[in-house]
Design a protein around this motif. Structure first.
Motif, PDB file in Angstrom:
ATOM      1  N   HIS A 277      57.574 -53.122  -8.139  1.00 40.82           N
ATOM      2  CA  HIS A 277      57.082 -53.465  -6.702  1.00 40.82           C
ATOM      3  C   HIS A 277      58.010 -53.730  -5.551  1.00 40.82           C
ATOM      4  O   HIS A 277      57.496 -53.533  -4.625  1.00 40.82           O
ATOM      5  CB  HIS A 277      56.426 -54.995  -6.894  1.00 40.82           C
ATOM      6  N   TYR A 278      59.281 -54.278  -6.063  1.00 39.49           N
ATOM      7  CA  TYR A 278      60.033 -54.255  -4.688  1.00 39.49           C
ATOM      8  C   TYR A 278      60.607 -52.702  -4.016  1.00 39.49           C
ATOM      9  O   TYR A 278      60.463 -52.503  -3.058  1.00 39.49           O
ATOM     10  CB  TYR A 278      61.520 -54.985  -5.259  1.00 39.49           C
ATOM     11  N   GLN A 279      60.621 -51.658  -5.184  1.00 40.45           N
ATOM     12  CA  GLN A 279      61.160 -50.517  -5.006  1.00 40.45           C
ATOM     13  C   GLN A 279      59.881 -49.857  -3.808  1.00 40.45           C
ATOM     14  O   GLN A 279      60.158 -49.043  -2.749  1.00 40.45           O
ATOM     15  CB  GLN A 279      61.316 -49.516  -6.090  1.00 40.45           C
ATOM     16  N   GLN A 280      58.650 -49.935  -4.432  1.00 43.37           N
ATOM     17  CA  GLN A 280      57.519 -49.407  -3.895  1.00 43.37           C
ATOM     18  C   GLN A 280      57.351 -49.990  -2.297  1.00 43.37           C
ATOM     19  O   GLN A 280      57.207 -49.306  -1.431  1.00 43.37           O
ATOM     20  CB  GLN A 280      56.175 -49.746  -4.389  1.00 43.37           C
ATOM     21  N   ALA A 281      57.447 -51.261  -2.163  1.00 42.09           N
ATOM     22  CA  ALA A 281      57.503 -52.114  -0.927  1.00 42.09           C
ATOM     23  C   ALA A 281      58.626 -51.611  -0.016  1.00 42.09           C
ATOM     24  O   ALA A 281      58.191 -51.064   1.406  1.00 42.09           O
ATOM     25  CB  ALA A 281      57.609 -53.485  -0.961  1.00 42.09           C
ATOM     26  N   LEU A 282      59.779 -51.464  -0.540  1.00 38.14           N
ATOM     27  CA  LEU A 282      60.903 -50.920   0.205  1.00 38.14           C
ATOM     28  C   LEU A 282      60.733 -49.486   0.642  1.00 38.14           C
ATOM     29  O   LEU A 282      61.100 -48.877   1.889  1.00 38.14           O
ATOM     30  CB  LEU A 282      62.084 -51.346  -0.534  1.00 38.14           C
ATOM     31  N   LEU A 283      60.120 -48.512  -0.241  1.00 37.13           N
ATOM     32  CA  LEU A 283      60.069 -47.242  -0.009  1.00 37.13           C
ATOM     33  C   LEU A 283      58.905 -46.925   1.130  1.00 37.13           C
ATOM     34  O   LEU A 283      59.138 -46.265   2.075  1.00 37.13           O
ATOM     35  CB  LEU A 283      59.286 -46.545  -0.984  1.00 37.13           C
ATOM     36  N   TYR A 284      57.915 -47.730   0.988  1.00 30.79           N
ATOM     37  CA  TYR A 284      56.928 -47.657   2.059  1.00 30.79           C
ATOM     38  C   TYR A 284      57.418 -48.092   3.418  1.00 30.79           C
ATOM     39  O   TYR A 284      56.876 -47.678   4.578  1.00 30.79           O
ATOM     40  CB  TYR A 284      55.617 -48.429   1.848  1.00 30.79           C
ATOM     41  N   LEU A 285      58.280 -49.172   3.531  1.00 28.22           N
ATOM     42  CA  LEU A 285      58.712 -49.787   4.724  1.00 28.22           C
ATOM     43  C   LEU A 285      59.605 -48.588   5.355  1.00 28.22           C
ATOM     44  O   LEU A 285      59.495 -48.416   6.566  1.00 28.22           O
ATOM     45  CB  LEU A 285      59.528 -51.122   4.424  1.00 28.22           C
ATOM     46  N   VAL A 286      60.635 -48.109   4.618  1.00 27.90           N
ATOM     47  CA  VAL A 286      61.592 -46.995   4.940  1.00 27.90           C
ATOM     48  C   VAL A 286      60.627 -45.940   5.625  1.00 27.90           C
ATOM     49  O   VAL A 286      60.980 -45.316   6.674  1.00 27.90           O
ATOM     50  CB  VAL A 286      62.475 -46.641   3.961  1.00 27.90           C
ATOM     51  N   THR A 287      59.621 -45.467   4.860  1.00 26.47           N
ATOM     52  CA  THR A 287      58.591 -44.319   5.498  1.00 26.47           C
ATOM     53  C   THR A 287      58.198 -44.624   6.791  1.00 26.47           C
ATOM     54  O   THR A 287      58.175 -43.910   7.674  1.00 26.47           O
ATOM     55  CB  THR A 287      57.753 -44.151   4.387  1.00 26.47           C
ATOM     56  N   LEU A 288      57.743 -45.929   6.894  1.00 26.84           N
ATOM     57  CA  LEU A 288      57.290 -46.371   8.196  1.00 26.84           C
ATOM     58  C   LEU A 288      57.954 -46.313   9.193  1.00 26.84           C
ATOM     59  O   LEU A 288      58.108 -45.810  10.356  1.00 26.84           O
ATOM     60  CB  LEU A 288      56.517 -48.051   8.125  1.00 26.84           C
ATOM     61  N   ILE A 289      59.268 -46.822   9.030  1.00 25.73           N
ATOM     62  CA  ILE A 289      60.375 -46.864  10.123  1.00 25.73           C
ATOM     63  C   ILE A 289      60.832 -45.324  10.479  1.00 25.73           C
ATOM     64  O   ILE A 289      60.960 -45.249  11.630  1.00 25.73           O
ATOM     65  CB  ILE A 289      61.514 -47.671   9.358  1.00 25.73           C
ATOM     66  N   PHE A 290      60.816 -44.510   9.380  1.00 23.41           N
ATOM     67  CA  PHE A 290      61.324 -43.193   9.635  1.00 23.41           C
ATOM     68  C   PHE A 290      60.089 -42.269  10.583  1.00 23.41           C
ATOM     69  O   PHE A 290      60.574 -41.672  11.353  1.00 23.41           O
ATOM     70  CB  PHE A 290      61.693 -42.486   8.265  1.00 23.41           C
TER      71      PHE A 290
ATOM     72  N   ALA B 201      57.845 -43.541  12.240  1.00 22.17           N
ATOM     73  CA  ALA B 201      57.847 -44.331  13.756  1.00 22.17           C
ATOM     74  C   ALA B 201      58.903 -43.717  14.448  1.00 22.17           C
ATOM     75  O   ALA B 201      58.812 -43.598  15.678  1.00 22.17           O
ATOM     76  CB  ALA B 201      57.483 -45.819  13.658  1.00 22.17           C
ATOM     77  N   GLY B 202      60.250 -43.823  13.983  1.00 15.05           N
ATOM     78  CA  GLY B 202      61.506 -43.392  14.749  1.00 15.05           C
ATOM     79  C   GLY B 202      61.150 -41.960  15.290  1.00 15.05           C
ATOM     80  O   GLY B 202      61.418 -41.585  16.266  1.00 15.05           O
ATOM     81  N   VAL B 203      60.764 -41.026  14.138  1.00 14.38           N
ATOM     82  CA  VAL B 203      60.769 -39.646  14.602  1.00 14.38           C
ATOM     83  C   VAL B 203      59.620 -39.409  15.480  1.00 14.38           C
ATOM     84  O   VAL B 203      59.574 -38.561  16.756  1.00 14.38           O
ATOM     85  CB  VAL B 203      60.326 -38.812  13.099  1.00 14.38           C
ATOM     86  N   ARG B 204      58.484 -40.218  15.385  1.00 10.25           N
ATOM     87  CA  ARG B 204      57.285 -39.859  16.294  1.00 10.25           C
ATOM     88  C   ARG B 204      57.771 -40.405  17.798  1.00 10.25           C
ATOM     89  O   ARG B 204      57.252 -40.140  18.666  1.00 10.25           O
ATOM     90  CB  ARG B 204      56.074 -40.705  15.985  1.00 10.25           C
ATOM     91  N   GLY B 205      58.322 -41.615  17.685  1.00 13.70           N
ATOM     92  CA  GLY B 205      58.820 -42.323  18.998  1.00 13.70           C
ATOM     93  C   GLY B 205      59.748 -41.506  19.756  1.00 13.70           C
ATOM     94  O   GLY B 205      60.030 -41.379  20.790  1.00 13.70           O
ATOM     95  N   THR B 206      60.559 -40.590  19.337  1.00 13.53           N
ATOM     96  CA  THR B 206      61.883 -40.143  19.663  1.00 13.53           C
ATOM     97  C   THR B 206      61.451 -38.686  20.230  1.00 13.53           C
ATOM     98  O   THR B 206      61.900 -38.272  21.186  1.00 13.53           O
ATOM     99  CB  THR B 206      62.725 -39.796  18.559  1.00 13.53           C
ATOM    100  N   PHE B 207      60.587 -37.960  19.501  1.00 14.00           N
ATOM    101  CA  PHE B 207      60.023 -36.716  20.183  1.00 14.00           C
ATOM    102  C   PHE B 207      58.817 -36.611  20.566  1.00 14.00           C
ATOM    103  O   PHE B 207      57.973 -37.372  19.960  1.00 14.00           O
ATOM    104  CB  PHE B 207      60.200 -35.549  18.928  1.00 14.00           C
TER     105      PHE B 207
END
Length: 168
Positions: free
Chosen positions: A20-33, A35-41
């Protein structure tokens, strides 16, 4: 047994929350990545970041995974093994199974399900109940100690028939 006290000499095996910890962190990192890519380009063919349905889907997955993690953490599931009984514990309920109530007991492998790299499973049937109890060893902390305790219990109760779990 009281819900808040563990008898002396009992062995307590907590339910693992690693997945559950790994799943939550993986989804959070995916969200940040994402949003970062979409917000930058600037992508001309894609909707703006505020209107992006993929971003909202990822956010939904993040929220759901953290809610599931929180609920499992709050539930506080444990397997308690005393000298004469098994206790399935969670925050609001305990189910005690005296060894004398166990009709048969089997320690084996489950081919269809592999949890945390382990496929070891303990299956037992209690008297006056049709359904079996199944304990997947990989879902609890200290697997080797749990297997040793289960082997101690297996020496005290009748053995089950040999069959493959998860096979039809």
């Amino acid at each position: 047994m009281d819900l808040h006290t563990t008898p002396p000499g009992a062995k307590v095996f907590r339910y693992k929350l690693d997945f559950h910890y790994q799943q939550a962190l993986l989804y959070l990192v995916t969200l940040i990545f994402y949003a970062g890519v979409r917000g930058t380009f600037d992508f001309d063919r894609l909707p703006s970041l505020v209107e992006d349905p993929i971003l909202y889907i990822i956010m939904l997955f993040v929220v759901i995974s953290f809610v599931v993690l929180f609920l499992n953490k709050a539930r506080d599931r444990k397997l308690i093994i005393t000298e004469d009984r098994l206790v399935f514990h969670h925050k609001f309920h305990e189910r005690e199974i005296p060894f004398t109530e166990i009709e048969w007991f089997h320690i084996g492998r489950e081919r269809a399900v592999q949890t945390a790299g382990r496929s070891q499973v303990i299956v037992f049937k209690i008297k006056d109940r049709r359904r079996l109890f199944r304990i997947r060893v990989g879902r609890y902390e200290h697997e080797k100690d749990l297997i040793a305790e289960m082997q101690r219990i297996a020496a005290q109760v009748p053995k089950g028939k040999r069959f493959a779990f998860g096979m039809r």
